[in-house]
Design a protein around this motif. Structure first.
Motif, short mmCIF file in Angstrom:
data_model
loop_
_atom_site.label_atom_id
_atom_site.label_comp_id
_atom_site.label_asym_id
_atom_site.label_seq_id
_atom_site.Cartn_x
_atom_site.Cartn_y
_atom_site.Cartn_z
N PRO A 102 1.36 -1.09 0.21
CA PRO A 102 0.32 -0.01 -0.25
C PRO A 102 1.00 1.40 -0.08
N ALA A 103 0.36 2.16 -0.52
CA ALA A 103 0.87 3.65 -0.79
C ALA A 103 1.51 4.08 0.29
N GLY A 104 2.49 4.18 0.46
CA GLY A 104 2.99 4.66 2.52
C GLY A 104 3.71 3.63 3.10
N LEU A 105 3.69 2.64 2.40
CA LEU A 105 4.10 1.03 3.92
C LEU A 105 4.73 0.10 3.55
N THR A 106 4.90 -0.10 3.83
CA THR A 106 6.01 -1.28 3.43
C THR A 106 5.62 -2.96 4.12
N ALA A 107 5.58 -4.12 3.80
CA ALA A 107 4.76 -5.04 4.18
C ALA A 107 6.21 -5.82 4.09
N ALA A 108 6.65 -6.77 5.92
CA ALA A 108 7.30 -8.20 5.91
C ALA A 108 6.15 -8.31 5.42
N PRO A 109 6.45 -10.09 4.54
CA PRO A 109 5.58 -11.15 5.25
C PRO A 109 5.94 -11.86 6.81
#
Length: 311
Positions: A161-168
């Motif tokens: 998502p915009a402006g966010l980072t996903a860590a699986p």
């Protein structure tokens, strides 16, 4: 001109949250206290910082300039915390984490139990929240981490998502569950084409999974019941009211005779991921520690690492 950094933080919160009331919620202050801090800051700088001519408070050009400086100060403080954590090997301070119900019960609770035993200065706060509201709170500073889910193979599955980072964190296989007294047992998902289904709300990971799987097998599922929480889904299935697709995590602690788990083809999986704000200075040690603990808890439960190896 002497500027109080605490008042700059208040101005920054108003800029980020878009108003006094929301800023007060973020700072755990009353709206009156926020207004007083803003008025005092205006006296210190000798010019208006807040445009009060509109229904919703906005910042003047001077206020925007000062809020941008305040944001840089916040970034510097965050970097200082990162450097101290790297030097000491300890993480300290508050971290606010939002998650959906089954993630809280089966992943976050054991993760925090273990983490607070090894990092006693960590101050976690858990909020049961998900979806767009949780993402807004994360973007505007009300949350530090959001544990989310998405259907792998569905739309948006590979895009942060915009402006966010996903860590699986882990991949959680879907299971087709049936009432224990349904007979004859189905041999494949297509055999359930004429049976009722308990479905997730539109846009949910399990809801998308059923849409994807039913399209693959060429039928339109009969949406007999809609439920958000997995205990509700399983109760409806156990009562004989429909089949359902649920992730393995939702079955943790479920009695073997409560619902039937037929030997049907695997229905794919959802991904559990931890979302945090993107930062050019690198990840925050507090959220790093929580993510590592979540991954360990997922391994203990037997969940699989992400299939693409993204850890």
């Amino acid at each position: 001109m002497e500027l109080d950094p605490r008042r700059l933080r208040v101005l920054h919160a108003v800029a980020v949250r878009g108003g006094v009331v929301d800023a007060a919620q973020l700072l755990h202050l009353t709206p009156s206290a926020v207004s007083q801090q803003l008025a005092q800051l205006e006296r210190e700088v000798g010019q208006p910082l807040v445009d009060r001519s509109r229904r919703r408070v906005g910042l003047t050009p001077a206020g925007q300039l000062l809020a941008a400086r305040a944001e840089r100060i916040e970034q510097e403080l965050a970097e200082a915390r990162r450097e101290l954590a790297r030097a000491s090997g300890r993480v300290t301070g508050p971290v606010v984490i939002a998650a959906f119900s089954s993630a809280i019960c089966h992943l976050l609770v054991p993760a925090l139990r273990q983490l607070t035993a090894t990092q006693p200065d960590l101050e976690p706060r858990v909020v049961e929240l998900e979806g767009p509201v949780a993402l807004r709170e994360l973007r505007t500073g009300g949350l530090d981490l959001v544990v989310a889910e998405y259907d792998v193979g569905g739309p948006g599955a590979t895009t942060d998502p915009a402006g966010l980072t996903a860590a699986p964190v882990a991949d959680d296989e879907y299971r087709v569950v049936l009432p224990a007294d349904w007979s004859p047992p189905p041999g494949c998902v297509r055999d359930l084409a004429d049976r009722p289904w308990v479905v997730g709300p539109p846009g949910s990971a399990c809801g998308r999974a059923l849409e994807r799987i039913s399209a693959e097998y060429g039928f339109t599922p009969h949406h007999a019941h809609t439920a958000l929480e997995f205990p509700t889904v399983l109760a409806l299935v156990a009562a004989g009211l429909g089949a359902a697709i649920v992730p393995s995590l939702a079955l943790a602690g479920t009695r073997a005779d409560f619902v039937k788990l037929p030997a049907l083809p695997v229905a794919g999986h959802r991904r559990v991921a931890a979302l945090r704000r993107s930062s050019g200075s690198g990840p925050d040690p507090l959220t790093d520690a929580v993510i590592a603990a979540l991954r360990e808890a997922a391994t203990v439960l037997g969940l699989k690492p992400p299939a693409d190896g993204a850890l």
